[in-house]
Write an enzyme that holds these catalytic residues in place. Structure first.
Site, PDB file in Angstrom:
ATOM      1  N   ASN A  12       0.875  -1.186   0.000  1.00 23.54           N
ATOM      2  CA  ASN A  12       0.000   0.000   0.000  1.00 23.54           C
ATOM      3  C   ASN A  12       0.904   1.226   0.000  1.00 23.54           C
ATOM      4  OD1 ASN A  12      -1.777   2.064   0.544  1.00 23.54           O
ATOM      5  ND2 ASN A  12      -2.175   1.447   2.664  1.00 23.54           N
ATOM      6  N   TRP A  13       0.956   1.917  -1.153  1.00 25.98           N
ATOM      7  CA  TRP A  13       1.858   3.068  -1.258  1.00 25.98           C
ATOM      8  C   TRP A  13       1.270   4.322  -0.603  1.00 25.98           C
ATOM      9  CZ3 TRP A  13       4.871   3.500  -6.564  1.00 25.98           C
ATOM     10  CH2 TRP A  13       5.771   2.427  -6.657  1.00 25.98           C
ATOM     11  N   LYS A  14       0.016   4.255  -0.188  1.00 21.31           N
ATOM     12  CA  LYS A  14      -0.643   5.431   0.399  1.00 21.31           C
ATOM     13  C   LYS A  14      -0.447   6.643  -0.525  1.00 21.31           C
ATOM     14  CE  LYS A  14       0.388   3.521   4.894  1.00 21.31           C
ATOM     15  NZ  LYS A  14       0.148   3.686   6.299  1.00 21.31           N
ATOM     16  N   HIS A  98      -9.484   1.052   4.942  1.00 21.56           N
ATOM     17  CA  HIS A  98      -8.199   1.241   5.640  1.00 21.56           C
ATOM     18  C   HIS A  98      -8.433   2.183   6.821  1.00 21.56           C
ATOM     19  CE1 HIS A  98      -4.086   2.497   6.466  1.00 21.56           C
ATOM     20  NE2 HIS A  98      -3.692   1.423   5.800  1.00 21.56           N
ATOM     21  N   GLU A 100      -6.838   4.595   7.882  1.00 21.99           N
ATOM     22  CA  GLU A 100      -6.638   6.024   7.583  1.00 21.99           C
ATOM     23  C   GLU A 100      -7.882   6.601   6.906  1.00 21.99           C
ATOM     24  OE1 GLU A 100      -2.859   5.557   5.596  1.00 21.99           O
ATOM     25  OE2 GLU A 100      -1.968   5.034   7.534  1.00 21.99           O
ATOM     26  N   GLU A 168      -5.297  -5.000  10.603  1.00 15.77           N
ATOM     27  CA  GLU A 168      -4.272  -3.976  10.793  1.00 15.77           C
ATOM     28  C   GLU A 168      -4.549  -3.208  12.086  1.00 15.77           C
ATOM     29  OE1 GLU A 168      -2.319  -2.864   6.821  1.00 15.77           O
ATOM     30  OE2 GLU A 168      -4.013  -1.524   7.116  1.00 15.77           O
ATOM     31  N   GLY A 174       2.682   2.120  10.640  1.00 15.48           N
ATOM     32  CA  GLY A 174       3.679   3.170  10.485  1.00 15.48           C
ATOM     33  C   GLY A 174       4.412   3.541  11.761  1.00 15.48           C
ATOM     34  N   SER A 213       3.483  -2.309  10.289  1.00 17.25           N
ATOM     35  CA  SER A 213       4.928  -2.362  10.520  1.00 17.25           C
ATOM     36  C   SER A 213       5.558  -3.701  10.147  1.00 17.25           C
ATOM     37  CB  SER A 213       5.260  -1.979  11.974  1.00 17.25           C
ATOM     38  OG  SER A 213       4.885  -0.635  12.218  1.00 17.25           O
ATOM     39  N   GLY A 234       2.829  -1.198   4.205  1.00 14.09           N
ATOM     40  CA  GLY A 234       2.860   0.210   3.830  1.00 14.09           C
ATOM     41  C   GLY A 234       4.268   0.657   3.483  1.00 14.09           C
ATOM     42  N   GLY A 235       4.931   1.288   4.452  1.00  8.48           N
ATOM     43  CA  GLY A 235       6.237   1.905   4.216  1.00  8.48           C
ATOM     44  C   GLY A 235       7.250   1.006   3.523  1.00  8.48           C
TER      45      GLY A 235
END
Ligand code: PEP
Length: 250
Positions: A12-14, A98, A100, A168, A174, A213, A234-235
């Site tokens: 997930n590149w957000k 998600h 967010e 999640e 993150g 994470s 993600g990251g």
């Protein structure tokens, strides 16, 4: 010995990535061409990159997805993107619900369920996210929160359809923090039971991804757990050099 089950590893590149970063997706696909993986691999870039990434990755093992879609096919919804638009742009997956989106856009379970319906109508495979906040975990409410999100966000029309669920924990996204392996396993078992009760055979087999994470250093331990069918990353999915070891760890 039977081969280990294939995992589903999704990046997930957000809100990260301009045209130049398509090269990271291409590098990932190139490595997987040289070193075929038994696992399904997907990347969900921002909406602006879906079409270009899908063209670049056409014919490779890497699937492309969106990060959200509207519940309607078209209409006066400024700034939104429909499932049909993502599909036409070349996506086959879409992340929905998600944390967010739930936190910053006040998405409710009912809205997430409507988006899931929209994704299915358009022929996209939804990846539906659930997870508790830190306060909810500290209050011992994790399982109840996750059960409630599953009841509200997974429409019965998912029965017989391909989809994935992502657990999640909000506090792990993150932050570099993760639940213990036992805690992850406990929640995944509960999710499996809830999905089975709600959706029957599809609920018994849909992969349950862990997200929060995930890194090259912890991926193998997490992916080896019972009922962990993959990871939502993600990251560590932004760079092929970080994401590849996670795919290999599956
Ligand atoms: C995510 O945003 O879905 C996620 C899991 O992020 P990270 O891997 O950076 O914690």
């Amino acid at each position: 010995m039977p081969a280990p089950a294939a995992r589903f590893i999704v990046g997930n590149w957000k809100m990260n990535g301009l045209s130049a970063e398509i090269s990271e997706a291409a590098a990932l696909a190139d490595s997987l061409k040289d070193e075929p993986s038994p696992h399904r691999v997907g990347l969900c870039p921002p909406a602006t990159l879906v079409e270009r990434m899908a063209r670049k990755l056409a014919g490779t093992a890497v699937e492309v997805g969106g990060q959200d879609c509207h519940g309607s096919a078209s209409g006066a919804f400024t700034g939104d993107v429909s499932a049909e638009m993502l599909k036409e742009a070349g996506a086959s997956l879409v992340i929905l619900g998600h944390s967010e989106r739930r936190a910053y856009h006040n998405e409710t379970d009912a809205e997430v369920a409507a988006k899931v319906e929209a994704a299915l109508r358009a022929g996209l495979e939804p990846i539906i996210c659930v997870g508790e906040t830190l306060d909810e975990r500290k209050a011992g409410k994790t399982l109840a929160i996750v059960r409630g999100q599953i009841a509200g966000s997974l429409p019965t029309s998912l029965s017989g359809k391909a989809f994935a669920l992502a657990y999640e924990p909000v506090w792990a996204i993150g932050t570099g923090l993760t639940p213990t392996l036992e805690e992850i396993e406990e929640v995944h078992r509960e999710i499996r039971a809830a999905m089975k009760a709600q959706l029957g055979a599809s609920g018994a087999t849909a992969p349950i991804l862990y997200g929060g994470s995930v890194k090259p250093s912890n991926a193998a331990d997490i992916l080896a757990l019972a009922e962990v069918g993959g990871a939502l990353v993600g990251g560590a999915s932004l760079k092929a050099d970080d994401f590849l070891p996670i795919v290999r760890a599956g």
